[in-house]
Design a protein around this motif. Structure first.
Motif, short mmCIF file in Angstrom:
data_model
loop_
_atom_site.label_atom_id
_atom_site.label_comp_id
_atom_site.label_asym_id
_atom_site.label_seq_id
_atom_site.Cartn_x
_atom_site.Cartn_y
_atom_site.Cartn_z
N LEU A 1 1.58 3.48 11.88
CA LEU A 1 1.05 4.47 10.81
C LEU A 1 0.81 3.62 9.50
CD1 LEU A 1 0.80 7.19 9.74
CD2 LEU A 1 3.14 7.38 9.30
N ARG A 2 1.59 2.78 9.14
CA ARG A 2 1.36 2.12 7.91
C ARG A 2 0.18 1.47 7.70
NH1 ARG A 2 1.43 -1.74 4.61
NH2 ARG A 2 2.42 -1.76 2.37
N VAL A 3 -0.09 0.66 9.07
CA VAL A 3 -1.23 -0.26 9.04
C VAL A 3 -2.60 0.82 8.97
CG1 VAL A 3 -3.03 -1.46 10.87
CG2 VAL A 3 -0.28 -1.97 10.62
N LEU A 4 -2.43 1.99 9.65
CA LEU A 4 -3.48 2.86 9.73
C LEU A 4 -3.99 3.38 7.96
CD1 LEU A 4 -2.77 5.16 12.52
CD2 LEU A 4 -4.78 4.04 12.29
N LEU A 5 -2.66 3.89 7.31
CA LEU A 5 -2.88 3.94 5.97
C LEU A 5 -3.54 2.99 5.14
CD1 LEU A 5 0.34 5.97 5.76
CD2 LEU A 5 -1.77 7.19 5.59
N ALA A 6 -3.04 1.76 5.45
CA ALA A 6 -3.63 0.62 4.58
C ALA A 6 -5.21 0.13 5.08
CB ALA A 6 -2.67 -0.51 4.91
N ASP A 7 -5.33 0.34 6.15
CA ASP A 7 -6.58 0.06 6.69
C ASP A 7 -7.69 1.00 6.08
OD1 ASP A 7 -5.94 -2.28 7.90
OD2 ASP A 7 -5.87 -1.37 9.86
N TYR A 8 -7.32 2.06 5.85
CA TYR A 8 -8.11 3.39 5.49
C TYR A 8 -8.26 3.21 3.85
CZ TYR A 8 -10.64 7.65 6.37
OH TYR A 8 -11.58 8.71 6.12
N GLY A 9 -7.44 2.71 3.30
CA GLY A 9 -7.43 2.56 1.82
C GLY A 9 -6.73 3.58 1.47
N VAL A 10 -5.97 4.36 1.97
CA VAL A 10 -4.99 5.37 1.19
C VAL A 10 -3.79 4.47 0.45
CG1 VAL A 10 -3.27 7.11 1.81
CG2 VAL A 10 -5.34 6.98 2.90
N LEU A 11 -3.07 3.43 1.36
CA LEU A 11 -2.06 2.55 0.86
C LEU A 11 -2.75 1.26 0.23
CD1 LEU A 11 1.00 2.88 3.24
CD2 LEU A 11 0.65 3.51 0.73
N GLU A 12 -2.28 0.65 -0.78
CA GLU A 12 -2.73 -0.86 -1.17
C GLU A 12 -2.16 -1.72 -0.06
OE1 GLU A 12 -4.85 -1.93 -3.19
OE2 GLU A 12 -5.58 0.23 -4.04
N PRO A 13 -2.92 -2.62 0.02
CA PRO A 13 -2.06 -3.85 1.31
C PRO A 13 -0.76 -4.26 0.58
CG PRO A 13 -4.45 -4.22 0.82
CD PRO A 13 -3.87 -3.16 -0.16
N ASP A 14 -0.61 -4.47 -0.65
CA ASP A 14 0.64 -4.87 -1.14
C ASP A 14 1.78 -3.77 -1.57
OD1 ASP A 14 -0.67 -3.96 -3.40
OD2 ASP A 14 -0.18 -5.90 -4.62
N SER A 15 1.52 -2.44 -1.31
CA SER A 15 2.28 -1.25 -1.54
C SER A 15 3.84 -1.46 -0.99
CB SER A 15 1.80 -0.04 -0.74
OG SER A 15 2.65 1.16 -1.02
N PRO A 16 4.70 -1.16 -1.76
CA PRO A 16 5.92 -1.14 -1.44
C PRO A 16 6.49 -0.19 -0.47
CG PRO A 16 5.89 -0.30 -3.79
CD PRO A 16 4.60 -0.67 -3.12
N ALA A 17 5.72 0.65 0.10
CA ALA A 17 6.20 1.90 0.98
C ALA A 17 6.08 1.00 2.18
CB ALA A 17 4.86 2.85 1.00
N THR A 18 7.48 1.20 2.96
CA THR A 18 7.76 0.58 4.29
C THR A 18 7.25 1.49 5.33
OG1 THR A 18 10.00 1.67 4.38
CG2 THR A 18 9.81 -0.28 3.03
N PRO A 19 7.21 0.82 6.59
CA PRO A 19 6.81 1.92 7.68
C PRO A 19 7.71 3.23 7.71
CG PRO A 19 6.75 -0.58 8.39
CD PRO A 19 7.19 -0.49 6.84
N ASP A 20 8.93 2.85 7.73
CA ASP A 20 10.13 4.13 7.78
C ASP A 20 9.63 5.03 6.54
OD1 ASP A 20 12.73 5.24 8.83
OD2 ASP A 20 13.16 4.73 6.64
N GLU A 21 9.23 4.48 5.33
CA GLU A 21 9.20 5.57 4.39
C GLU A 21 7.89 6.29 4.47
OE1 GLU A 21 11.21 3.18 0.57
OE2 GLU A 21 9.01 2.75 1.04
#
Length: 466
Positions: free
Chosen positions: A340-360
């Protein structure tokens, strides 16, 4: 009946400024005075403040129409009571407050008919009697851009005629220039909505609603998508009678939303599933959907079909955007946090260096969309939509710092508007279902598990063979 709609930026800004100041003073007064109150005095004082606040919001925004009223309609669907420190108010008080605000959806102050007649006759270039054999001058609904009337054509057919308020295009342009004030109003009443991408997306597209010919095109698109549907009804549109400021459709009679809410649970549950299938299903299956799910746009017809009205706010999502929505839903439903986190980052919703963890990421999606991700029967509480929206922006929830700077593309902000708006409607119905099992038809293209799902699948199959 309303006074003249203020059109200039200065007049509309002044009206908003007074409303903002009044709400701020009222909220502060309640906070200060309740310190020394007994519990009974606190409840009584807060109830009076809530009644006054709701009255002010409905009177001012309802009279202003335009984007200001649309903002009020959005507020009416979510929980505004936190602004008054009223989290522990009894249900009776909360219901009275929300009921008053709900008037913004279809019962706002009316503009006199002689002013509306001038719009009709100007657009048609002839007297109203030359177009309609009968025309009831009493409106049956008042929305943010226009009023709706009951009329009859020469061949006897009953129609609904939506007429744009005179000068509303000027008022909307003024509201867009006053957007900072509108945002401040929303922030003062419901901070969770003020800086959310959903509000930005609605205001960005609101100007598109001014030309009813565009809405007529959207209406025809949805009507064709749902032609001969077993439980969804889209009124037929009278294309030749639609102009830039007048929209004419088949008149549908039926129960209004507040009457549907009073029905037995089994009937409310059925309507709830239909709402989900129309609003969310259109988005995920058809990639085209209306972006304005609110009570004033829904009727329960005598034949049991749910009729949907008003297609001014309309959106098309491309296949990549829908595939992203579905992939995130599947990853969250299966508790695959890393993916899920990879999806969000690849799509641009999350910055690659975002502190948001997969669990969060997982916890956030389950907090905001758990009703669609959990394989269990869930009866939706009235505050579900407000709680989902608050998860993004309330610092107490633990997500705010990590997500406040993240980017939500426009189409996904609109998708959240549809999801939260649908959830708000289901909460008002207190509807129950295994929403996840229904959603699996779109998430996984699984066969339907409900009676309505089977009916819809049969209808889709018949359409495919045409």
């Amino acid at each position: 009946m309303t006074k003249d709609i203020p059109l200039s930026r200065a007049r509309r800004g002044a009206e908003l400024g007074k409303l903002i100041a009044g709400q701020a003073v009222r909220g502060a007064s309640v906070t200060l005075l309740t310190v020394a109150d007994t519990e009974a005095e606190r409840v009584a004082r807060t109830e009076r403040a809530l009644a006054d606040a709701a009255e002010d919001i409905v009177t001012v925004l309802g009279s202003m129409k335009g984007l200001a009223m649309k903002a009020g309609q959005l507020l009416s669907q979510f929980d505004l009571l936190a602004a008054f420190g009223a989290d522990t108010l009894p249900p009776r008080q909360r219901e009275r407050f929300q009921h008053k605000l709900a008037a913004l959806c279809d019962q706002s102050p009316h503009v006199p008919f002689d002013r509306m007649r001038s719009v009709i006759e100007s657009d048609y270039g002839r007297e109203i009697g030359a177009v309609f054999s009968e025309f009831d001058e009493q409106p049956i609904g008042a929305a943010s851009i226009g009023q709706v009337y009951r009329a009859r054509l020469a061949d006897g057919r009953a129609v609904a005629v939506k007429v744009q308020y005179p000068g509303i295009d000027i008022a909307i342009r003024a509201d867009l220039k006053n957007l900072a004030l509108l945002t401040r109003l929303v922030r003062g009443i419901a901070p969770a909505l003020a800086d959310h991408a959903m509000l930005r997306e609605i205001t960005t597209h609101f100007a598109d609603e001014i030309d009813y010919r565009a809405e007529a095109d959207h209406h025809r698109t949805i009507a064709e998508l749902y032609r001969d549907h077993p439980f969804i009804r889209i009124p037929a549109i009278e294309t030749e009678l639609c102009t830039a400021r007048v929209l004419v459709t088949e008149l549908v009679e039926g129960l209004r939303f507040d009457e549907i809410v009073a029905l037995p649970a089994t009937e409310r549950d059925r309507v709830g599933e239909i709402l989900l299938r129309f609003y969310v299903g259109s988005m995920l299956r058809e990639h085209r959907f209306t972006g304005d799910p609110h009570p004033g746009n829904i009727l329960l017809a005598p034949d049991g079909k749910v009729a949907f009205l008003d297609f001014g706010l309309f959106k098309h999502m491309d296949e990549i955007a829908v595939d992203f929505e579905l992939a995130c839903a599947r990853a969250a439903a299966e508790y695959r946090g890393t993916e899920l986190r990879v999806l969000l980052a690849d799509y641009g919703v999350l910055e690659p260096d975002s502190p948001a963890t997969p669990d969060e990421c997982l916890r956030l999606l389950h907090e905001v969309s758990g009703w669609l991700l959990t394989d269990a029967e869930i009866r939706i509480p009235e505050d579900a939509a407000a709680n989902s929206l608050l998860a993004f922006v309330d610092p107490r929830r633990g997500y705010f710092e990590n997500w406040r700077r993240e980017y939500a593309p426009a189409e996904h902000a609109f998708a959240r508007r549809v999801e939260y708006g649908t959830l708000a409607l289901l909460g008002k119905l207190h509807a129950a279902a295994n929403w996840h099992r229904i959603a699996r038809e779109w998430f996984y293209t699984e066969p339907p598990r409900t009676e309505l799902g089977v009916l819809e699948a049969d209808w889709l199959a018949s359409r495919a063979t045409e």
